[in-house]
Every structure is written in structure tokens, then in C-alpha cells.
Design an enzyme around this catalytic site. Structure first.
Site, short mmCIF file in Angstrom:
data_model
loop_
_atom_site.label_atom_id
_atom_site.label_comp_id
_atom_site.label_asym_id
_atom_site.label_seq_id
_atom_site.Cartn_x
_atom_site.Cartn_y
_atom_site.Cartn_z
N ARG A 312 0.80 -1.23 0.00
CA ARG A 312 0.00 0.00 0.00
C ARG A 312 0.84 1.29 0.00
NH1 ARG A 312 -3.39 1.69 2.97
NH2 ARG A 312 -4.93 2.16 1.40
N CYS A 344 15.16 -4.67 -3.48
CA CYS A 344 16.07 -3.84 -4.28
C CYS A 344 15.33 -2.81 -5.13
CB CYS A 344 16.93 -4.74 -5.15
SG CYS A 344 17.77 -5.96 -4.16
N TYR A 373 -6.25 -5.24 2.72
CA TYR A 373 -5.38 -5.03 1.56
C TYR A 373 -3.90 -5.13 1.94
CZ TYR A 373 -9.89 -3.47 -0.15
OH TYR A 373 -11.22 -3.42 -0.47
N1 LLP Z 1 -17.38 -3.53 -3.69
C1 LLP Z 1 -16.71 -3.32 -4.84
C2 LLP Z 1 -17.42 -3.45 -6.10
C3 LLP Z 1 -15.35 -2.97 -4.80
O1 LLP Z 1 -14.70 -2.74 -5.95
C4 LLP Z 1 -14.69 -2.84 -3.55
C5 LLP Z 1 -13.27 -2.49 -3.47
C6 LLP Z 1 -15.43 -3.10 -2.38
C7 LLP Z 1 -16.78 -3.43 -2.49
C8 LLP Z 1 -14.83 -3.00 -1.02
O2 LLP Z 1 -14.39 -1.72 -0.77
P1 LLP Z 1 -13.92 -1.27 0.69
O3 LLP Z 1 -15.12 -1.30 1.58
O4 LLP Z 1 -12.87 -2.21 1.15
O5 LLP Z 1 -13.39 0.09 0.49
N2 LLP Z 1 -6.22 -2.10 -2.68
C9 LLP Z 1 -6.82 -0.82 -2.35
C10 LLP Z 1 -8.32 -0.89 -2.26
C11 LLP Z 1 -9.00 -1.45 -3.50
C12 LLP Z 1 -10.50 -1.51 -3.38
C13 LLP Z 1 -11.10 -2.18 -4.56
N3 LLP Z 1 -12.53 -2.36 -4.51
C14 LLP Z 1 -6.17 -0.30 -1.08
O6 LLP Z 1 -5.27 -0.94 -0.53
O7 LLP Z 1 -6.53 0.79 -0.63
#
Ligand code: LLP
Length: 431
Positions: A312, A344, A373
Site C-alpha cells: 500500500r 532492491c 489489503y
Molecule cells: N465492492 C466493490 C465493487 C469494490 O470494488 C470494492 C473495493 C469493495 C466493495 C470493497 O471496498 P472497501 O469497503 O474495502 O473500500 N487495494 C486498495 C483498495 C481497493 C479496493 C477495490 N474495490 C487499497 O489498498 O486501498
């Protein structure tokens, strides 16, 4: 209350002392608190009390089976985006009637598996996807329950890489096209349109974007119903953020009030897809300091976790609080350091110029709010086995994903027959 207290001068996860866990498991490792997971779920579901709502936990945030089962036991459903996540949800004990399948690129194989499992709904994002799902459902003499994901063209006010609700993003269908799509669906006997879905992005820390998106989609929902479509579910997605710096809890009551206001009078079942808000603050990444190196104008603290364990900061310039496992004295002086991993690349940096109390080789540090994440985005870059995962409940702990051993790491690759001998000479000799 905190699930990560300092007791007797050392950081604990619930009643488990982190130095003891580090000695037992080795560093780096992720450590999750069952109590924190459960309380996050209860708070989220509790804020929606009185609404006809299903909470489908977004497995992408953390799909460790033990984490998913902890939530499923409290009644959570699942939001999945691949066959792998669907299998994880089922293996964790989530009932199919509480599973939604989201994502812009479901393969025919994934659609077939999900249809056979009898999931609650497919969130469909394009006409070609709808037509593919229709064919696959008809092949199996089934009807696919579908919610159409619309793109409300709302700025989520979050990091551009995790914003999904603007017209320029690949997600959802333009609201103006929804009516035509519903008309087309009426000609597809394998499709049963049951609802609408929206998700404008992740790590939202302000309510107005939710309000704008929910109002728009609720308005469309009403219009489609008035046009005779028998919709029975409105999926409001996930996206509610956590506070990475202060760890103040998210404004669940405010969020729920926005939901209530936007959906008042619709008389429909609501679906939610929270990920981060349920698991983000329930996990730490525990790492050991390897070396402290003084550069010309910076101090580098080199730790044994790296960007392959937690990407992240590299990917989104994300801030994670970093705290020593040995409780610093109240008057400890801090000085700015760069906290870096052994990989690296300069991008293998967890924090730059971060004020930390004095640290020395051998010390343990905890990188906070890494329950979401974190492990799910880890890789074996630089042939580093990704950090294992530990779940704590009270004073008990369990390794819920062991560290990959080197035999397993090397065993992922195969040599073709023309490379079986280690050297060209040896292969000539064998010929
Ligand atoms: N529903 C859909 C359609 C989504 O695309 C996502 C997240 C969620 C629910 C859940 O979202 P949350 O409640 O967790 O915000 N890797 C990134 C975050 C990517 C989120 C992708 N979609 C990070 O580390 O911030």
C-alpha cells in the site's frame, strides 16, 4: 476499547504479547484480533439496524479463511470477484444465498461455477457480460439473478487509483443507458433483473460522495420500478474508509443516516459490500529491525518486512502508523527516519521522514491498520515468502496461513525437458 494494548511495557494483540508471538512464528507476520473483527462487524451491522439489509463482506480486503469465517459466523455474507474468492467464501461457511459476485471481467467459467453454487446475485457491468451470462444460464437451464451496476459519475474524493464512480472509470454502466439495458434483459430468458448496484470507490472518508451516489441510484431505482421492472434489491457497495493516522472510528451513524435518507420510501432490501471498514483496523504487520543505517542526511531503519508483504505505501503512497512493540517511555524523543524493507527498489519504503522513538537492531515494530489489503496483496517478489498470518482470540493464537517454505516456493516452477540438465555440457554428455 483497544484490542492492541500496551501491557507490562509490550504491545499485545488482545491478551497475546507480540514478542512471544514473534518468537513462535518468526517475523515478519500479520496478526489479527478476533475481537476487533467482531466488533467492527457488529458496529457496521448495528448502525444499519431497522433496515432490511444484508452485509456482504468484500473478501478482496482480506480473504484468509479464518477471517472470513469469523465474520460469517456473525451472519456476514460475501462479495466476491473471482472463482477463487467464491471458493474461499464457500469454504469459510458463507451461505450461497448471501454471496454477490462483482467485477467487470467475470469469465464464462466463473459464471458457470457461481450459477451452480446458487449465489444471490451477479453484479453485471456491461451488455456483452449480460449476454454471456444469459447464454451460460440457459445452457444450464437456469436463470441468473442480476443487479445492474451503474456508474453515477460521482467523484469519491479518494486516491485516484481506487476511485471507481466517475464516468471515465471502467466500472458500471452509464445511468442513461440503464433503461435500454433493462429492456434488452427482458429479451434474455436466462436473466432475471432483480436490482441495481453502485460502488464509487474505496477509502472514502467523507459522506457527500456517498450521498450523491446513493441519491442518484435510488432515483433510478424508483424510475425503473415505475416503468414496471420488479426490482427487489439495491446494492450500495462498500468503500467506507478508516482513519489510518488517528484510528478514530469511521462515522458509521453518519453513513447509515445517508443510507436511510437516500433510500427512504423505496421499500427494498439493501445490500452492502464493506471490506476495509470490517478488517482494516483489526490487523498489524509485525516486523523486526535488521539494521539502522545513517546516510548523509537521513537515517534508514531497515526492517525484515518489505513491499512484497505490504504494497500500500508503494502503490498509493499510503500512510500506516508505525509503533514500537516495546512501549516507548512517555518522554522518549523522536527523530525522523525512513523505514525501508530489504527489496532492491527505492519504492520499498514504508515511511519517509517518520518521527520514531529510538530503535535498534532486533527491535520489533508494528505497522498498524494492515488488516485490509495487506496479506491479500502480498507477493513473493525477490523470492521472499510472503508474511504468514496469525489470528488471536483472547490469549490464544493460531497461525492461519503459515509462511511458505522454500521447497514450496521453488516447487511453483517447472523446468522444461530441454533444460533438465543444469549445464549445456551435461546435457551434451547425456545425449
Ligand atoms: N465492492 C466493490 C465493487 C469494490 O470494488 C470494492 C473495493 C469493495 C466493495 C470493497 O471496498 P472497501 O469497503 O474495502 O473500500 N487495494 C486498495 C483498495 C481497493 C479496493 C477495490 N474495490 C487499497 O489498498 O486501498
Amino acid at each position: 476499547m483497544t484490542y492492541f494494548p500496551y501491557e507490562d511495557g509490550v504491545l499485545h494483540v488482545e491478551e497475546a504479547a507480540l514478542p512471544a508471538l514473534a518468537a513462535a512464528v518468526g517475523t515478519p507476520f500479520f496478526c489479527y484480533s478476533s475481537g476487533a473483527l467482531e466488533s467492527a462487524y457488529r458496529n457496521f451491522a448495528g448502525a444499519l439496524e431497522g433496515l432490511d439489509a444484508i452485509v456482504c463482506y468484500a473478501l478482496k480486503a482480506n480473504s484468509n479463511l479464518a477471517v472470513v469465517r469469523t465474520l460469517a459466523r456473525l451472519g456476514a455474507g460475501a462479495d466476491v470477484v473471482s472463482e477463487g474468492e467464491l471458493r474461499q467464501a464457500l469454504a469459510a461457511g458463507v451461505i450461497p444465498e448471501r454471496i454477490v459476485f462483482a467485477g467487470v471481467g467475470k469469465t464464462p467459467g466463473e459464471m458457470a461455477v457461481a450459477l451452480d453454487a446458487g449465489i444471490l446475485q451477479f453484479n453485471v457491468e456491461s451488455l456483452p457480460e449480460l449476454e454471456a451470462l444469459n447464454r451460460i444460464a440457459l445452457d444450464r437451464s437456469l436463470q441468473a439473478p442480476v443487479a445492474l451496476r451503474v456508474n453515477p459519475d460521482v467523484d469519491a474524493l479518494t486516491h485516484e487509483k481506487i476511485a471507481t464512480g466517475k464516468a471515465e472509470n471502467k466500472f458500471g454502466i452509464d445511468m442513461a443507458q440503464a433503461g435500454a439495458l433493462f429492456a434488452r434483459a427482458a429479451e434474455l430468458p436466462g436473466i432475471c433483473f432483480e436490482g441495481l448496484a453502485v460502488h464509487i470507490g474505496s477509502q472514502l472518508t467523507e459522506l457527500p460522495p456517498f450521498r450523491a451516489a446513493f441519491r442518484r441510484v435510488a432515483g433510478l431505482f424508483g424510475e425503473l420500478r415505475a416503468a414496471g421492472h420488479g426490482l427487489c434489491r439495491l446494492d450500495l457497495g462498500g468503500g467506507l474508509g478508516i482513519s489510518y493516522r488517528t484510528r478514530t472510528p469511521p462515522d458509521l451513524q453518519g453513513y447509515a443516516a445517508v443510507v436511510r435518507e437516500a433510500t427512504a420510501g423505496l421499500d427494498t432490501r439493501l445490500v452492502f459490500e464493506p471490506g476495509r471498514v470490517l478488517v482494516g483496523d483489526a490487523g498489524l504487520l509485525v516486523t523486526r529491525v535488521l539494521y539502522v543505517k545513517d546516510g548523509t542526511d537521513r537515517r534508514f531503519v531497515i526492517v525484515d518486512a518489505a513491499m512484497n508483504d505490504l504494497i500500500r505505501p508503494t502503490l498509493y503512497d499510503a500512510w500506516h502508523d508505525i509503533i514500537p512493540v516495546a512501549e516507548p517511555s512517555a518522554d522518549a524523543e523522536t527523530r525522523p527516519v525512513d523505514l525501508v524493507g530489504p527489496i532492491c527498489e527505492t519504492s520499498d519504503t514504508f515511511a519517509r521522514g517518520r518521527p520514531l522513538p529510538p530503535v535498534a537492531a532486533g527491535d520489533l515494530l508494528a505497522i498498524c491498520s494492515t488488516g485490509a489489503y495487506g496479506a491479500v496483496m502480498s507477493s513473493a517478489y525477490n523470492a521472499r515468502p510472503p508474511a504468514p498470518e496469525v489470528l488471536v482470540r483472547g490469549a490464544r493464537h493460531a497461525v492461519v496461513r503459515p509462511r511458505l517454505d522454500y521447497a514450496a516456493l521453488l516447487g511453483r516452477d517447472r523446468l522444461p525437458d530441454w533444460l533438465e540438465a543444469p549445464t549445456a555440457d551435461a546435457s551434451r554428455g547425456a545425449a
